[in-house]
Design a protein around this motif. Structure first.
Motif, PDB file in Angstrom:
ATOM      1  N   GLN A 358      92.881  28.784  47.861  1.00 44.46           N
ATOM      2  CA  GLN A 358      91.517  28.497  47.400  1.00 44.46           C
ATOM      3  C   GLN A 358      91.464  27.947  45.982  1.00 44.46           C
ATOM      4  O   GLN A 358      90.377  27.643  45.481  1.00 44.46           O
ATOM      5  CB  GLN A 358      90.659  29.771  47.488  1.00 44.46           C
ATOM      6  N   ASN A 363      94.382  22.365  45.400  1.00 44.20           N
ATOM      7  CA  ASN A 363      93.768  21.509  46.415  1.00 44.20           C
ATOM      8  C   ASN A 363      93.525  20.094  45.907  1.00 44.20           C
ATOM      9  O   ASN A 363      93.660  19.128  46.668  1.00 44.20           O
ATOM     10  CB  ASN A 363      92.466  22.144  46.911  1.00 44.20           C
ATOM     11  N   GLN A 381      89.875  17.436  53.535  1.00 40.76           N
ATOM     12  CA  GLN A 381      89.851  18.899  53.655  1.00 40.76           C
ATOM     13  C   GLN A 381      90.141  19.562  52.312  1.00 40.76           C
ATOM     14  O   GLN A 381      89.477  20.528  51.922  1.00 40.76           O
ATOM     15  CB  GLN A 381      90.875  19.355  54.693  1.00 40.76           C
ATOM     16  N   HIS A 382      91.126  19.021  51.617  1.00 38.65           N
ATOM     17  CA  HIS A 382      91.529  19.645  50.351  1.00 38.65           C
ATOM     18  C   HIS A 382      90.571  19.314  49.216  1.00 38.65           C
ATOM     19  O   HIS A 382      90.308  20.170  48.360  1.00 38.65           O
ATOM     20  CB  HIS A 382      92.964  19.245  50.006  1.00 38.65           C
ATOM     21  N   ILE A 385      87.580  21.622  49.098  1.00 39.57           N
ATOM     22  CA  ILE A 385      87.837  22.915  48.447  1.00 39.57           C
ATOM     23  C   ILE A 385      87.864  22.738  46.928  1.00 39.57           C
ATOM     24  O   ILE A 385      87.323  23.560  46.178  1.00 39.57           O
ATOM     25  CB  ILE A 385      89.159  23.525  48.941  1.00 39.57           C
ATOM     26  N   SER A 388      84.450  22.845  45.595  1.00 41.19           N
ATOM     27  CA  SER A 388      83.630  23.958  46.088  1.00 41.19           C
ATOM     28  C   SER A 388      82.901  24.730  44.998  1.00 41.19           C
ATOM     29  O   SER A 388      81.898  25.391  45.267  1.00 41.19           O
ATOM     30  CB  SER A 388      84.490  24.918  46.910  1.00 41.19           C
TER      31      SER A 388
END
Length: 429
Positions: A358, A363, A381-382, A385, A388
């Motif tokens: 996380q 990421n 996808q990375h 994160i 985020s």
């Protein structure tokens, strides 16, 4: 900067800790823990001429004499630890000092397994070695012993940040500030605000950290240097340069301020001046990032052979760090990405990802690798994160924009670039 927080102020910790003598348990005959105190690592070059160096040697000799006379003197052993952690920061000789400090701390813990100070110091060293899970566990164990000490919450902030537990990091930061508003607590609040995309708030908190520091001290210089980096990130180069110059006026041998000044020259495309500053910094401290930045500049100058050799030197330095217990997988991932060795970059990036899936920096690095390898779905996808927490880091926003554009999402891509330009109008895309 991410891994430096754990050792921000080791030189001041004994002022917070009681360091009172505790009931000691005797070591058994089978205990293999060494009770010897490793010697100081001799300073060289400009650092050897610093006014505090003779006093440091004198103090260590005095403490070692006390320990020889009374091997159970835990207080003196912990005072040596404080000095050695400070020396690690000043000299950059981490491969020597971190194992040395751990050896001393293991000796203390063999006598007193619940020694709060030793557990907290050990968690700090593990943080700096990027052993984040172990650092968190040790700090949590220390917190159970003394839940009213501010410093242990600082280590818990650091560990949770690196593990990607950002909400828990905020909780620990709030508790730290409640217990002791200080340079340490303000600097951590600053970093968390940066993570959550609040650069004005981050700068304001770091200014408080600077104001809370003893003028001219190494911790205050560290805070001013970090403030300078925040100004750089937001395109305020003049303000950044002022911070670096003020540090160097107080501490001409402060290597990270020399690196900061090099970054200003690099932004102005004054590459030879930048290299001069980095070479000065590298002579003072064996910090791998100084050499990596030299390689980056050689590449910008079109000197591919020099850049290749310097990048190879960085790999050797990282290998040395790894042998001393420092996890360097993320650094190797980034390095191999720069040198277009994407297979190697991915191996190291995924290794780090397995430990802290996380974390936004991990990421971000993997998103970069996958994007360059034309795997946009994995990159997406990375990067999601990495974004985020609402990060507004221009470098993260740039790769996020590139991924969106590669996927045909022109509106989203342009919006991300606009956000990056708002943070730093001078950012080079």
């Amino acid at each position: 900067m991410k891994s430096l927080f754990a050792l921000i102020l080791p030189v001041l910790l004994l002022a917070q800790f009681s360091c009172t003598e505790k009931k000691k348990t005797e070591s058994t005959e089978n205990n293999q823990v060494s009770m010897e105190i490793p010697p100081l690592f001799e300073r060289h070059g400009e650092l050897s001429n610093a006014a505090e160096w003779p006093k440091t040697k004198e103090k260590v000799d005095e403490l070692k004499k006390k320990i020889k006379e009374n091997p159970g003197d835990i207080k003196s052993r912990l005072q040596v630890v404080v000095i050695y952690l400070s020396e690690a920061r000043i000299t950059g000789e981490h491969p020597y000092y971190y194992p040395a400090v751990l050896k001393i701390l293991d000796g203390v813990l063999s006598m007193d397994p619940k020694n709060f100070e030793a557990l907290t110091f050990k968690s700090s060293v593990k943080m700096s070695q990027h052993q984040f899970s172990e650092a968190r566990d040790l700090a949590e164990k220390a917190r159970q012993i003394n839940p009213s000490n501010a410093y242990v919450y600082g280590v818990l902030v650091d560990a949770n940040v690196e593990l990607g537990n950002y909400k828990e990091a905020v909780t620990m930061s709030d508790k730290m500030q409640e217990l002791k508003p200080s340079l340490e607590s303000y600097s951590r609040a600053s970093y968390l605000r940066e993570i959550y995309g609040n650069y004005p708030g981050s700068i304001a908190a770091m200014k408080l950290a600077v104001q809370a520091g003893l003028p001219g001290s190494e911790p205050q210089c560290w805070s001013k240097n970090t403030l300078g980096h925040l100004y750089e990130t937001t395109g305020q180069l003049k303000e950044a340069e002022i911070q670096y110059q003020q540090i160097l006026a107080m501490r001409p041998s402060y290597a990270f301020a020399l690196r900061g000044q090099a970054q200003i020259f690099k932004a102005r495309k004054e590459y030879d001046k930048a290299l001069t500053e980095l070479e000065k910094a590298a002579k003072i401290m064996p910090e791998f990032s100084f050499h990596e930045e030299m390689a980056d500049i050689y590449a910008l100058q079109g000197n591919a052979d020099k850049a290749k050799q310097k990048y190879a030197d960085v790999v050797k330095m990282l290998d040395e760090d790894a042998r001393s217990g420092h996890a360097v997988d993320l650094e190797l991932c980034k390095l191999y990405t720069k040198t277009a060795q994407l297979d190697s970059a991915l191996v190291y990036g995924l290794k780090e990802y397995s430990r802290r899936p996380q974390n936004i920096d991990v990421n971000h690095a993997l998103a970069q690798v996958y994007f360059l390898d034309k795997n946009t779905n994995k990159a997406k996808q990375h990067i999601d994160i990495a974004l985020s927490t609402g990060s507004k880091d221009p470098e993260i926003l740039q790769i996020a924009s590139n991924i969106e554009l590669a996927m045909g999402n022109k509106e989203s891509g342009n919006k991300l670039i606009a956000q990056a330009k708002k943070v730093n109008p001078k950012f080079v895309f």
